[in-house]
Design an enzyme around this catalytic site. Structure first.
Site, PDB file in Angstrom:
ATOM      1  N   PRO A  16     -88.233  19.872  16.379  1.00 48.16           N
ATOM      2  CA  PRO A  16     -89.690  19.694  16.470  1.00 48.16           C
ATOM      3  C   PRO A  16     -90.299  20.584  17.544  1.00 48.16           C
ATOM      4  CG  PRO A  16     -88.543  17.567  16.459  1.00 48.16           C
ATOM      5  CD  PRO A  16     -87.496  18.613  16.629  1.00 48.16           C
ATOM      6  N   GLY A  17     -91.505  21.060  17.268  1.00 46.91           N
ATOM      7  CA  GLY A  17     -92.275  21.776  18.281  1.00 46.91           C
ATOM      8  C   GLY A  17     -91.993  23.247  18.407  1.00 46.91           C
ATOM      9  N   VAL A  18     -91.210  23.843  17.463  1.00 45.53           N
ATOM     10  CA  VAL A  18     -90.911  25.275  17.589  1.00 45.53           C
ATOM     11  C   VAL A  18     -91.898  26.132  16.808  1.00 45.53           C
ATOM     12  CG1 VAL A  18     -88.473  24.909  18.049  1.00 45.53           C
ATOM     13  CG2 VAL A  18     -89.243  25.168  15.685  1.00 45.53           C
ATOM     14  N   GLY A  19     -92.857  25.496  16.096  1.00 41.47           N
ATOM     15  CA  GLY A  19     -93.908  26.273  15.437  1.00 41.47           C
ATOM     16  C   GLY A  19     -93.708  26.495  13.957  1.00 41.47           C
ATOM     17  N   LYS A  20     -93.017  25.589  13.261  1.00 38.57           N
ATOM     18  CA  LYS A  20     -92.779  25.794  11.834  1.00 38.57           C
ATOM     19  C   LYS A  20     -94.077  25.696  11.033  1.00 38.57           C
ATOM     20  CE  LYS A  20     -89.857  22.402  11.595  1.00 38.57           C
ATOM     21  NZ  LYS A  20     -89.874  22.004  13.010  1.00 38.57           N
ATOM     22  N   SER A  53     -66.204  18.219  18.569  1.00 39.19           N
ATOM     23  CA  SER A  53     -66.411  19.360  19.474  1.00 39.19           C
ATOM     24  C   SER A  53     -66.229  19.015  20.957  1.00 39.19           C
ATOM     25  CB  SER A  53     -67.810  19.945  19.268  1.00 39.19           C
ATOM     26  OG  SER A  53     -68.788  18.989  19.582  1.00 39.19           O
ATOM     27  N   LYS A  63     -76.420  24.737  21.040  1.00 36.67           N
ATOM     28  CA  LYS A  63     -75.667  24.386  22.247  1.00 36.67           C
ATOM     29  C   LYS A  63     -75.830  25.440  23.333  1.00 36.67           C
ATOM     30  CE  LYS A  63     -72.190  21.707  19.706  1.00 36.67           C
ATOM     31  NZ  LYS A  63     -70.789  21.619  19.265  1.00 36.67           N
TER      32      LYS A  63
END
Length: 830
Positions: free
Chosen positions: A382-386, A706, A749
């Protein structure tokens, strides 16, 4: 010879007088030879009176002689009405003796007469054919006595049934019932009813030929009963038709009144004008041939439907949708590559992979005009500008933009629409969005496609398979429209936070483009270029009045936010702007003066720091290692703590771990046991020591393989007493042979480690290729160690090499030398 029965004034047989029996002539008074008058289209009964029209010469001669000689005549029905000159074979064998009551000359060779029936007779043979027919006859009489009880009962039934039939025929005069009631002779009653009931000639002739009175009355009763049922059914049908006609006439009268009212108000023709306008809109809509055929058919039907009918509204709404949709209307694409690059760069910082794909589409579109629109899926935290990226794509290409939110949609009809049979039916969201766009080639944003639901109303994701398939969406079928609509020119851009919830067939139809989280520097740049100007404008502050110091901005990014996107960063900047607005409004800062936001101002405006670099603090003691985890928000660091206590060699795991992570811990411990000697650990230390491994943030479920190398590093650090370096984080799966296997989510990561201030990152060697997707700045600022074996991990992670450490002497168990022989084996709890 032809005698025609006249209907109405001519043709109705009635009784000559009330209560007169049919025996109006004695048998001995009937001549043995009678002139025969052929009758067609009717049967004449004794006791009846029949008007006739005569025009043929043979019949005129017969009538003249009979009147002159005052003799009776015989009336016999023809077998075939079309025979003009009947002979013996053309006449029935039973007729009626008749007397000419009245004769009128209507003109030359045209007479009208009235005859009265007297008695039945049987024709034996013809004795003369010219100038008219004469036959030898045999008079016949009723065989049943009239005072018979059964005859009386039959007469009562006949009268009752006749009354019912008369009631069902309102065209009959009221005296008809009185006439029937006045007749007392059963034979006369049967003949009168048979003469006047509307049945075929053959059945009437059968009644005339029936000599037995009971049989004749039963036959007439059967005919009358059938006539009653026919009249009942006819009246029922007539009532239904009249009811419908009454309703139609009522509507007609109301419409005429409404028309008159509109004419007085000057509104006449408004509906016709609206329908004509609708027809013009349909012509200008550029409909495909198949759609135009359906629309014109519906328009023709609409013109015949009353405006007050509910069907009118349904049809009108449907045609409005057809006319409003952009069937052939398009916006021209802006194919200037440099302009598109400038627009994308101005709206979004970074995201080079997405921008590259959009520019590639425009380049191909410039070379090939009929290229279908791409179907992209932007996946990221969320919030990366999609979502905002979709708007930028529309602006760069010059297309209209429509956004369709799919979060929480559970009904398939939301995509395909409802059928018009339902009240309040509407097209689906796809067609509604096309109408809103106003062009057939918009950029359509399918937001939150991973949050589609499904229930008993259907699966919306299954309906999207047709929408997002380039081989099918040129003829998309909406349930409401029920005609094909072309979606092939639409540029679909879907967004999702996770790919796992998206069904496989739907995922296969989209081109997946992943958006990584932002680095510190990218966030600072985004804040300076986009977020700060936006918040200053929203809070009524000028860009010259408020200036953010670069150190203060970095402090906000690092100490007050920790996320993959920039939403929280925007909220913190809004907090600062509101604090400045309060200062300006209260007069603390003079209007027009420049307010510089320094690092020292942040605690007062934003409160204490919310995040700080705790890696160094956590790893100050041995037994703590820093791992990396993938989350939907873009990845995070994960501390693993280990401690030991005297016991029997058991291992305890806490922190709400999944089965895979528990197995990784068991694998790490088993490898540690096998390498205890090379790590300088006493041979029996693990047998008499209980180990406890804890993953903080215990309320959050954790799983995956991992963390294997991190668990092993924490255990080695704990048992050897060598601390883990404070600037190191690691990820990778460990095997019993000590191999480090590749894991997923490397990009997220790495960015999480970069946000947390990590300097050295240990990852599996086979994950080196995944660093291509990592922003270049993060790659430059991090030192990467690519490990194939856990020995390399331990050497890079611990402050000193654990394999160079000499093992201390093994500790003797309590009880000394005397108890070595009987010492029990330590318990190992798995």
């Amino acid at each position: 010879m032809s005698e025609k029965e006249k209907k109405g004034a001519v043709g109705a047989q009635v009784a000559p007088a009330m209560g007169v029996p049919p025996g109006l002539i004695a048998k001995e008074d009937i001549p043995q030879v009678l002139p025969i008058l052929p009758l067609r289209n009717s049967v004449f009964f004794p006791g009846g009176v029949l008007p006739l029209a005569v025009g043929r010469q043979k019949t005129i001669a017969l009538i003249k002689d009979a009147v002159r000689d005052e003799q009776v005549i015989g009336v016999v029905t023809q077998r075939r009405a079309e025979e003009e000159d009947p002979g013996a074979a053309d006449l029935y064998t039973v007729g009626t003796v008749a007397r000419i009551v009245k004769l009128l000359k209507m003109g030359e060779d045209n007479y009208s007469l009235v005859v009265q029936g007297l008695a039945r007779f049987r024709v034996l043979d013809l004795v003369q054919e010219t100038p008219y027919l004469k036959a030898r006859i045999d008079p016949v009489e009723d065989r049943t006595p009239v005072d018979d009880v059964e005859v009386e009962a039959l007469a009562i039934n006949l009268k009752k049934l006749a009354r019912e039939v008369i009631e069902l025929m309102p065209e009959l005069p009221a005296a008809a019932t009185e006439l029937v009631e006045s007749i007392t002779h059963p034979g006369h009653l049967a003949d009168l009813i048979a003469a006047n009931v509307d049945v075929p000639i053959e059945e009437k002739q059968q009644v005339l030929e029936t000599i037995d009175l009971k049989a004749r009355m039963k036959l007439v009763l059967e005919l009358l009963n059938r006539k009653r049922e026919i009249l009942k059914l006819s009246n029922k049908i007539d009532s239904a038709v009249k009811g419908e006609m009454s309703k139609t006439q009522r509507e007609y009268y109301l419409r005429q009144q409404l028309k008159a009212i509109k004419e007085e108000l000057g509104e006449l023709g408004e509906e016709e004008e609206e329908l004509d306008e609708l027809g013009e809109r349909l012509k200008k809509a550029g409909l495909p041939p198949d759609v135009e055929k359906v629309a014109q058919k519906e328009l023709s039907r609409l013109k015949s439907i009353p405006t007050a009918s509910s069907e009118y509204t349904v049809a009108r709404t449907y045609l409005d949708w057809i006319a409003d949709l952009p069937w052939s209307k398009q916006t021209p694409d802006n194919l200037d590559i440099e302009n598109a690059r400038t627009v994308l760069d101005a709206d979004h910082y970074g995201l080079q992979k997405i921008k590259k794909r959009i520019l590639e589409y425009l380049a191909v579109r410039k070379l090939k005009n009929d290229m279908r629109g791409p179907i992209l899926c932007l996946v990221g935290p969320p919030g990366v500008g999609k979502t905002s990226l979709g708007q930028s794509v529309a602006r760069a290409t010059g297309r209209k933009f429509v956004r369709l939110s799919l979060g929480g949609v559970r009904d398939e009809a939301e995509i395909r629409g409802h059928r018009r049979t339902y009240v309040g039916a509407l097209p689906g969201r796809i067609i509604q969005s096309m109408k809103k766009a106003g062009s057939s080639n918009p950029v359509m944003m399918l937001d939150e496609i991973d949050k589609l639901g499904a229930d008993f109303r259907g699966d919306p994701s299954a309906a999207l398979l047709e929408v997002l398939d380039p081989e099918q969406n040129f003829s998309f079928s909406d349930h409401y429209l029920d005609v094909a609509y072309d979606l092939s020119k639409v540029m679909f851009i879907a967004t999702a936070n996770l790919l796992d919830p998206v069904p496989g067939p739907l995922k296969d139809r989209m081109e997946i483009l992943e958006l990584p989280g932002y680095t510190f520097e990218e966030k600072v740049h985004i804040a300076q270029s986009h977020l700060i100007p936006k918040q200053l404008k929203e809070h009524g502050l000028s860009s010259d009045a408020v200036v953010f110091n670069e150190k203060a901005l970095i402090k906000i990014v690092m100490a007050y936010t920790r996320e993959a996107g920039v939403r929280n960063l925007e909220r913190r900047l809004a907090d600062v702007c509101r604090a400045v607005a309060v200062e300006v409004a209260s007069g603390v800062v003079q209007a027009g003066a420049k307010r510089v936001i320094e690092e020292k101002d942040l605690p007062e405006m934003l409160g204490p720091e919310r995040f700080y670099n705790e890696t160094a603090e956590r790893t100050e003691i041995a037994g703590v290692a820093t791992g990396l985890a993938w989350t939907a928000a873009g990845g995070d660091i994960l501390f693993i703590e280990a401690t030991k206590m005297t016991g029997k060699g058991s291992l305890t795991l806490t922190g709400q771990l999944g089965d895979v992570m528990k197995e990784s811990a068991q694998t790490a411990l088993s490898y540690l046991r096998s390498k205890a000697e090379s790590l300088g650990l006493p041979g029996n230390v693990l047998e008499r020591t209980d180990l406890h491994v804890h993953f903080p943030a215990g309320s959050i479920p954790k799983d995956g393989p991992s963390a294997g190398v991190t668990i092993l590093t924490a255990l080695v650090s704990l048992l050897t007493g060598i601390r883990v370096r404070s600037d190191v984080a690691m990820t990778g799966e460990v095997t019993l042979r000590g191999l480090v296997l590749p894991v997923g989510g490397i990009k997220e990561k790495v960015l999480a480690a970069h946000r947390a201030g990590i300097k050295r990152l240990i990852i599996p060697a086979r994950c080196e290729k995944d660093l291509v997707d990592v922003p270049e700045q993060a790659r430059k600022e991090l030192e990467f160690v690519f490990a194939t074996h856990v020995d390399e991990v331990l050497k890079a992670a611990l402050e000193q090499n654990p394999f160079e450490r000499k093992p201390p002497p093994a500790e003797e168990p309590p009880g000394g030398e005397d108890k070595k022989k009987g010492a029990a084996k330590p318990e190992i709890r798995v």
